[in-house]
Motif scaffolding. Structure first.
Motif, short mmCIF file in Angstrom:
data_model
loop_
_atom_site.label_atom_id
_atom_site.label_comp_id
_atom_site.label_asym_id
_atom_site.label_seq_id
_atom_site.Cartn_x
_atom_site.Cartn_y
_atom_site.Cartn_z
N GLN A 10 -10.63 13.02 11.89
CA GLN A 10 -10.22 11.73 12.44
C GLN A 10 -10.97 10.59 11.74
N LYS A 11 -12.25 10.81 11.47
CA LYS A 11 -13.03 9.80 10.77
C LYS A 11 -12.47 9.59 9.36
N MET A 12 -12.17 10.68 8.67
CA MET A 12 -11.63 10.58 7.31
C MET A 12 -10.25 9.93 7.31
N ARG A 13 -9.45 10.23 8.32
CA ARG A 13 -8.11 9.62 8.40
C ARG A 13 -8.23 8.11 8.53
N GLY A 14 -9.16 7.65 9.37
CA GLY A 14 -9.38 6.21 9.52
C GLY A 14 -9.82 5.59 8.21
N PHE A 15 -10.74 6.27 7.51
CA PHE A 15 -11.21 5.77 6.22
C PHE A 15 -10.07 5.71 5.22
N LEU A 16 -9.27 6.76 5.16
CA LEU A 16 -8.17 6.81 4.19
C LEU A 16 -7.08 5.80 4.52
N GLU A 17 -6.80 5.60 5.80
CA GLU A 17 -5.80 4.58 6.17
C GLU A 17 -6.27 3.20 5.73
N ASP A 18 -7.55 2.92 5.92
CA ASP A 18 -8.11 1.64 5.48
C ASP A 18 -8.00 1.51 3.96
N ARG A 19 -8.32 2.57 3.25
CA ARG A 19 -8.26 2.57 1.78
C ARG A 19 -6.84 2.36 1.30
N VAL A 20 -5.87 3.02 1.94
CA VAL A 20 -4.46 2.86 1.55
C VAL A 20 -4.03 1.41 1.76
N GLN A 21 -4.45 0.80 2.87
CA GLN A 21 -4.10 -0.59 3.14
C GLN A 21 -4.65 -1.51 2.06
N ARG A 22 -5.92 -1.27 1.66
CA ARG A 22 -6.50 -2.11 0.61
C ARG A 22 -5.80 -1.90 -0.72
N LEU A 23 -5.43 -0.66 -1.02
CA LEU A 23 -4.72 -0.39 -2.28
C LEU A 23 -3.33 -1.04 -2.28
N GLU A 24 -2.64 -0.99 -1.15
CA GLU A 24 -1.33 -1.64 -1.06
C GLU A 24 -1.46 -3.14 -1.29
N THR A 25 -2.47 -3.75 -0.71
CA THR A 25 -2.71 -5.18 -0.90
C THR A 25 -3.00 -5.48 -2.36
N SER A 26 -3.82 -4.65 -2.97
CA SER A 26 -4.17 -4.84 -4.38
C SER A 26 -2.93 -4.71 -5.27
N VAL A 27 -2.11 -3.72 -5.00
CA VAL A 27 -0.88 -3.53 -5.79
C VAL A 27 0.05 -4.72 -5.60
N HIS A 28 0.15 -5.22 -4.37
CA HIS A 28 1.01 -6.37 -4.11
C HIS A 28 0.56 -7.58 -4.93
N HIS A 29 -0.77 -7.83 -4.96
CA HIS A 29 -1.29 -8.96 -5.73
C HIS A 29 -1.04 -8.76 -7.22
N LYS A 30 -1.22 -7.54 -7.70
CA LYS A 30 -1.00 -7.27 -9.12
C LYS A 30 0.47 -7.42 -9.48
#
Length: 86
Positions: A31-51
Motif C-alpha cells: 500500500q505504501k509503494m502504491r501511494g508512492f508510485l501513484e504520486d510518481r505517475v502523476q508527476r511524470l504525467e505532468t512532466s510529459v504534458h509540459h514537454k
C-alpha cells in the motif's frame, strides 16, 4: 510415539499467526509503494504534458518562421518593384 494433538494444534496456530503477521507487513508495504508510485505517475504525467506543450510551441515556431521570411521577402519584392521618384 504419536504427537500430542494439542501440541500440534498449538504449533499450527503459532505458524498461522506468523504467516498473518508477515502478510500484514507485506500488505502495508504494498500500500505504501502504491501511494508512492501513484504520486510518481502523476508527476511524470505532468512532466510529459509540459514537454508536449513545449514541443508543440517549437513546432509552431518552425512552421511560422518560413511564413514570416516569405512575407518579408514578398514585401521587399513589392517595394523594390515600385518605381522610385527621383
Amino acid at each position: 510415539m504419536a504427537e500430542d494433538p494439542v501440541e500440534a494444534l498449538e504449533w499450527q496456530v503459532r505458524q498461522l499467526t506468523r504467516e498473518v503477521t508477515d502478510l500484514t507487513r507485506q500488505v502495508e508495504h504494498e500500500q505504501k509503494m502504491r501511494g508512492f508510485l501513484e504520486d510518481r505517475v502523476q508527476r511524470l504525467e505532468t512532466s510529459v504534458h509540459h514537454k508536449m506543450s513545449r514541443a508543440e510551441l517549437i513546432s509552431w515556431a518552425w512552421a511560422l518562421v518560413p511564413l514570416i521570411v516569405a512575407a518579408a521577402l514578398l514585401i521587399s519584392l513589392v517595394v523594390a518593384a515600385r518605381p522610385h521618384a527621383s
